[in-house]
Structure formats: structure tokens, C-alpha cells
Write a protein that holds these residues in place. Sequence first.
Motif, PDB file in Angstrom:
ATOM      1  N   SER A 232       6.373  49.473  95.350  1.00  0.00           N
ATOM      2  CA  SER A 232       7.489  48.592  95.702  1.00  0.00           C
ATOM      3  C   SER A 232       8.222  48.118  94.445  1.00  0.00           C
ATOM      4  O   SER A 232       9.459  48.078  94.417  1.00  0.00           O
ATOM      5  CB  SER A 232       7.009  47.400  96.527  1.00  0.00           C
ATOM      6  OG  SER A 232       6.034  46.651  95.818  1.00  0.00           O
TER       7      SER A 232
ATOM      8  N   SER B 131      11.281  43.314 101.064  1.00  0.00           N
ATOM      9  CA  SER B 131      10.578  42.903 102.281  1.00  0.00           C
ATOM     10  C   SER B 131      11.499  42.863 103.498  1.00  0.00           C
ATOM     11  O   SER B 131      11.024  42.825 104.629  1.00  0.00           O
ATOM     12  CB  SER B 131       9.913  41.542 102.076  1.00  0.00           C
ATOM     13  OG  SER B 131      10.886  40.565 101.774  1.00  0.00           O
TER      14      SER B 131
ATOM     15  N   ALA C  98      13.316  45.354 104.272  1.00  0.00           N
ATOM     16  CA  ALA C  98      13.341  46.741 104.741  1.00  0.00           C
ATOM     17  C   ALA C  98      11.968  47.259 105.143  1.00  0.00           C
ATOM     18  O   ALA C  98      11.851  48.064 106.060  1.00  0.00           O
ATOM     19  CB  ALA C  98      13.927  47.640 103.657  1.00  0.00           C
ATOM     20  N   VAL C  99      10.940  46.830 104.410  1.00  0.00           N
ATOM     21  CA  VAL C  99       9.596  47.374 104.626  1.00  0.00           C
ATOM     22  C   VAL C  99       8.585  46.351 104.108  1.00  0.00           C
ATOM     23  O   VAL C  99       8.893  45.561 103.217  1.00  0.00           O
ATOM     24  CB  VAL C  99       9.451  48.740 103.895  1.00  0.00           C
ATOM     25  CG1 VAL C  99       9.511  48.597 102.402  1.00  0.00           C
ATOM     26  CG2 VAL C  99       8.222  49.490 104.328  1.00  0.00           C
ATOM     27  N   ASN C 100       7.384  46.391 104.655  1.00  0.00           N
ATOM     28  CA  ASN C 100       6.324  45.506 104.172  1.00  0.00           C
ATOM     29  C   ASN C 100       5.845  46.040 102.820  1.00  0.00           C
ATOM     30  O   ASN C 100       5.245  47.117 102.759  1.00  0.00           O
ATOM     31  CB  ASN C 100       5.179  45.493 105.184  1.00  0.00           C
ATOM     32  CG  ASN C 100       4.029  44.618 104.760  1.00  0.00           C
ATOM     33  OD1 ASN C 100       3.651  44.580 103.598  1.00  0.00           O
ATOM     34  ND2 ASN C 100       3.456  43.920 105.726  1.00  0.00           N
TER      35      ASN C 100
ATOM     36  N   LEU D 138       3.428  49.255 101.965  1.00  0.00           N
ATOM     37  CA  LEU D 138       4.016  50.360 101.214  1.00  0.00           C
ATOM     38  C   LEU D 138       3.154  50.721 100.009  1.00  0.00           C
ATOM     39  O   LEU D 138       2.894  51.892  99.737  1.00  0.00           O
ATOM     40  CB  LEU D 138       5.428  49.986 100.767  1.00  0.00           C
ATOM     41  CG  LEU D 138       6.188  51.031  99.973  1.00  0.00           C
ATOM     42  CD1 LEU D 138       6.438  52.267 100.821  1.00  0.00           C
ATOM     43  CD2 LEU D 138       7.502  50.446  99.478  1.00  0.00           C
TER      44      LEU D 138
ATOM     45  N   LEU E  57       7.141  58.869 104.490  1.00  0.00           N
ATOM     46  CA  LEU E  57       7.747  57.707 105.109  1.00  0.00           C
ATOM     47  C   LEU E  57       9.188  57.635 104.636  1.00  0.00           C
ATOM     48  O   LEU E  57       9.460  57.806 103.444  1.00  0.00           O
ATOM     49  CB  LEU E  57       7.011  56.428 104.676  1.00  0.00           C
ATOM     50  CG  LEU E  57       7.687  55.110 105.050  1.00  0.00           C
ATOM     51  CD1 LEU E  57       7.575  54.879 106.556  1.00  0.00           C
ATOM     52  CD2 LEU E  57       7.067  53.960 104.281  1.00  0.00           C
TER      53      LEU E  57
ATOM     54  N   PHE F  72      12.800  55.191 104.981  1.00  0.00           N
ATOM     55  CA  PHE F  72      13.380  53.934 105.435  1.00  0.00           C
ATOM     56  C   PHE F  72      14.656  53.663 104.652  1.00  0.00           C
ATOM     57  O   PHE F  72      14.910  54.273 103.621  1.00  0.00           O
ATOM     58  CB  PHE F  72      12.388  52.773 105.288  1.00  0.00           C
ATOM     59  CG  PHE F  72      11.938  52.504 103.874  1.00  0.00           C
ATOM     60  CD1 PHE F  72      12.566  51.535 103.094  1.00  0.00           C
ATOM     61  CD2 PHE F  72      10.882  53.216 103.321  1.00  0.00           C
ATOM     62  CE1 PHE F  72      12.148  51.287 101.794  1.00  0.00           C
ATOM     63  CE2 PHE F  72      10.454  52.970 102.022  1.00  0.00           C
ATOM     64  CZ  PHE F  72      11.093  52.002 101.262  1.00  0.00           C
TER      65      PHE F  72
ATOM     66  N   TYR G 294      16.986  51.044 102.510  1.00  0.00           N
ATOM     67  CA  TYR G 294      16.852  49.849 101.687  1.00  0.00           C
ATOM     68  C   TYR G 294      18.049  49.735 100.754  1.00  0.00           C
ATOM     69  O   TYR G 294      18.354  50.675 100.024  1.00  0.00           O
ATOM     70  CB  TYR G 294      15.543  49.900 100.884  1.00  0.00           C
ATOM     71  CG  TYR G 294      15.427  48.830  99.822  1.00  0.00           C
ATOM     72  CD1 TYR G 294      15.542  47.482 100.148  1.00  0.00           C
ATOM     73  CD2 TYR G 294      15.210  49.165  98.506  1.00  0.00           C
ATOM     74  CE1 TYR G 294      15.447  46.500  99.177  1.00  0.00           C
ATOM     75  CE2 TYR G 294      15.099  48.189  97.525  1.00  0.00           C
ATOM     76  CZ  TYR G 294      15.219  46.858  97.871  1.00  0.00           C
ATOM     77  OH  TYR G 294      15.127  45.881  96.903  1.00  0.00           O
TER      78      TYR G 294
END
Length: 110
Positions: free
Chosen positions: A29, A51, A53-55, A59, A75, A77, A79
Motif C-alpha cells: 500500500s 483506504s 479504494a481498498v483495505n 492488500l 486483484l 481496483f 484508485y
Amino acid sequence: MTANVSTENVGERSVYRLQHDWDDATELSTELVLALQEITGEDVTTLEPISEAVNPEALNQLFTSIPDGENAGELAFRYSGNTITIHSSGDVRIVPDVPAGTDERHWSDA
């Protein structure tokens, strides 16, 4: 600290890549935020929190228990205006969104 980002041009788009080492002390991250800072030239404090966008904790741990050489998936996503794809091998691709009003052909258009 900076991310080691390389650039690849695909048509008229830039695709940014980095290789994450799951055994490195730098969490994924953190590496992503630093890479986006390098790519955009923006200070990390101006980027949306990851956070949103994704945990980030999930991640950071996502592929850490997979044995070396095992292809376990990826994965993807969105961001901060980018599509980010992370492969279990540590290969990370960052593709900026296409600005509104640009004429972009998609693979399905060909």
C-alpha cells in the motif's frame, strides 16, 4: 523513498509498472502511494486515502502466504484516477484513466 516505476507505452497510453517484493519491509500500500506520487508529481497528501479504494491491511497481506512460483491470481481496483492490477508474482500495473473527451479504442472495438 521512491518507488521503482517503469513506463511502457501501449498505443497512446502509458502503463506504469513496478515489481513488489512481498518479503520487502515496504508494504504494498505504501509502495503504491509512492508510485502514484512519482507518476503524477502530486504530493501524497493530495491523493485520496488508499483506504477509500481498498483495505490497505488486506492488500499488504493478500499474496504473502503463497509459495514462490505459484500463480495464484490477481486483484484489480480503481484508485485515485487509475486502474491498478496486482499479480501474485508482485507485478503491479498502473493505468491512468482516459481523460474525458479523448477518443480511445478498446480491444472490443477492433
